[in-house]
Design an enzyme around this catalytic site. Structure first.
Site, PDB file in Angstrom:
ATOM      1  N   PRO A 116      -5.019   2.580   1.159  1.00  0.00           N
ATOM      2  CG  PRO A 116      -3.640   1.919  -0.699  1.00  0.00           C
ATOM      3  CD  PRO A 116      -4.160   0.923   0.156  1.00  0.00           C
ATOM      4  CB  ALA A 149      -1.082  -0.252   1.428  1.00  0.00           C
ATOM      5  CD  GLU A 150      -1.074   3.758  -3.479  1.00  0.00           C
ATOM      6  OE1 GLU A 150      -1.925   4.670  -4.162  1.00  0.00           O
ATOM      7  OE2 GLU A 150      -1.429   2.308  -2.535  1.00  0.00           O
ATOM      8  CG  ASN A 151      -1.213   4.376   3.891  1.00  0.00           C
ATOM      9  OD1 ASN A 151      -1.379   2.951   3.043  1.00  0.00           O
ATOM     10  ND2 ASN A 151      -2.098   3.448   4.745  1.00  0.00           N
ATOM     11  N   GLY A 152       2.405   3.035   2.898  1.00  0.00           N
ATOM     12  CA  GLY A 152       3.499   2.605   3.327  1.00  0.00           C
ATOM     13  C   GLY A 152       3.347   1.439   4.738  1.00  0.00           C
TER      14      GLY A 152
END
Length: 506
Positions: free
Chosen positions: A356, A333-336
């Protein structure tokens, strides 16, 4: 001949006594009694970096303190999004303290959208990964960098409106980006961000300013905290020096100027619980649900054991529910997050753990957590094997448009980064074959602004599966049960070839 004077060697005990004596001064203490005290010297105009993704990792105590200081105004705020009306940064929009946003996503914040479209707010719409890297590069003293994200889009060409006039005409457009080719691939030049202030949320902090994040709370917070000239941290827990083990310090004290105790309750934007896959697929009529199920089940067959996969919101996120037996994939996921799990059961939800789409999620066994700058580094470098996302339109050569409709602005999010390295990361689109009015979504040329040029390698719809070549165009390889090639042609504006071994979708 005189002997040289021997060097004076001081015993270790002497050094120790001197060092101990120097430490008898008052201890360094960056703690403040309140948020208002921490921001007392803050003023505008200024560039303010504000951590958070959705409602996760948002420094609400500090934001509220700025809200209560109307003299702090003319702010350029850098943040992934701007909260919601009456919540988070949404409050500073309503008070008029923000004159410009640098963000990747407007989302469901109608106040944000209205202020932008009516000319009351400037907006520099920027890919999510580019914002993260702008902050990380600035933190490292790097003034600019080249990125493949957004090449061939209106971000590169300078056709994004930054500010509107009251009559709806465009007052200012974004600036065109310089381009350059490295090893046969095109990149655009992005200038780094250098913040005046950073408002940051952490889980733990000590009086020196050493900090630790909890779960997916890091997102933009780490890169932003390290970037600004003056960083103010709000912590859920203020602990004694030494309580955070040295190897567990995520944000080092050298970057932090002030620390306060967080007083605001954490919020959840989209409380989502585990459901049966069939419930998740429901969309209006039974026919619509059947179409979605057909797409998702076929999409699940693209997963291979051991893949690292990034999934867009909507149908792609449901696809892992239909994984073939014995296939294990790792969701990024892009948010880590690497090792994204499913939705939680009631009572297991955690405001520091969202996907996300801002929905509550869980972690898989063996998961790891990091900042958004690290996450997008994985993505742009091609470490992700496959990304699956929705689309508004796809062209015959794999151009993708999925972020903007005429008259509507939601934001670019992370998609421009996700499709920036199709040479290493396979890009698959899942979507219904036509829009709600029955118009084709697979076109000779996209009419909506592009997310990325020539990046899609496969299209899966409710009617068909196409392989996409960036030079040869479309090849129909599968058709849905009861759907003829003639019907597919009538609902596909772009020309396509038919595979010699055309198969039914299974």
């Amino acid at each position: 001949m005189a002997r040289p004077t021997p060097a004076v060697v001081r015993p270790f005990a002497v050094w120790r006594r001197q060092f101990s004596a120097s430490c008898t001064r008052p201890a360094v203490d960056k703690r403040c009694n309140s948020a208002s005290e921490a921001i007392k010297d803050m003023k505008g105009p200024a560039t303010v970096l504000v951590g958070g993704f959705g409602f996760s990792g948002v420094p609400n105590t500090l934001i509220n303190a700025v809200r209560d200081r109307p003299d702090i105004k003319d702010l350029t705020v850098v943040s992934n999004n701007a909260g919601m009306p009456g919540a988070g940064l949404g409050q500073l929009l309503e008070t008029g303290q923000i004159s410009k946003m640098i963000a990747s996503f407007i989302g469901e914040n109608k106040v944000f959208e209205k202020m932008y479209l009516s000319g009351d707010l400037s907006l520099e719409l920027t890919p999510q990964g580019t914002i993260a890297e702008k902050c990380a590069a600035g933190a490292a003293g790097v003034p600019a960098f080249y990125t493949p994200a957004a090449y061939g889009t209106i971000v590169q060409t300078g056709e994004l409106p930054v500010r509107y006039n009251k009559d709806g005409t465009v007052a200012e457009y974004s600036k065109p980006k310089e381009t350059r080719e490295f090893n046969g691939k095109a990149y655009i030049l992005e200038e780094s961000i250098f913040g005046d202030y950073a408002l940051i949320k952490v889980d733990k902090a000590d009086r020196l300013g050493n900090c630790q994040f909890r779960k997916a709370q890091n997102n933009f917070n780490e890169a932003m905290a390290k970037n600004a000239k003056y960083t103010i941290v709000e912590a859920d827990h203020i602990v004694e020096v030494g309580e955070i083990a040295p190897e567990e310090i995520h944000l080092q004290a050298i970057y932090v100027n002030k620390v306060i105790q967080s007083t605001e309750k954490k919020q959840i934007e989209k409380l989502t619980f585990a459901k049966d896959p069939s419930e998740m697929l429901q969309a209006g009529s039974g026919e619509a649900t059947a179409r979605r199920e057909r797409i998702v089940k076929r999409a699940a067959k693209e997963f291979r054991d051991g893949m690292y996969v990034n999934l867009g919101i909507g149908m792609p996120l449901i696809a892992p529910s239909y994984l073939p037996e014995g296939v294990e994939v790792f969701l990024q996921a892009e948010n880590g997050i690497l090792g994204l799990g499913g939705y939680p059961q009631p009572g297991e939800e955690d405001p520091d753990l969202i996907n996300p789409g801002k929905e509550t999620v869980t972690l898989s066994k063996g998961a790891s957590l990091f900042g958004s700058h690290e996450s997008f580094g994985m993505i742009r470098a091609g470490r992700i094997d496959l990304t699956m996302l929705g689309a508004l339109q796809v062209s015959q050569y794999g151009d993708l448009a999925n972020f903007m409709l005429p008259g509507k602005v939601k934001g670019v999010g992370g998609a421009m980064d996700l499709v920036a390295n199709p040479e290493k990361t396979k890009v698959i689109v899942t979507m219904e074959h036509t829009d709600k009015k029955g118009n084709p979504k697979i076109l000779s040329q996209c009419s909506f602004p592009l997310t990325g040029p020539r990046c899609v390698s496969k299209i899966i719809t409710d009617l068909a599966v196409f392989e996409v070549s960036t030079t040869e165009g479309l090849t129909l390889v599968e058709h849905a049960e009861g759907v003829s090639v003639e019907e597919i042609r009538s609902k596909t504006e772009a020309p396509f070839k038919v595979a010699a071994d055309l198969k039914p979708m299974l």
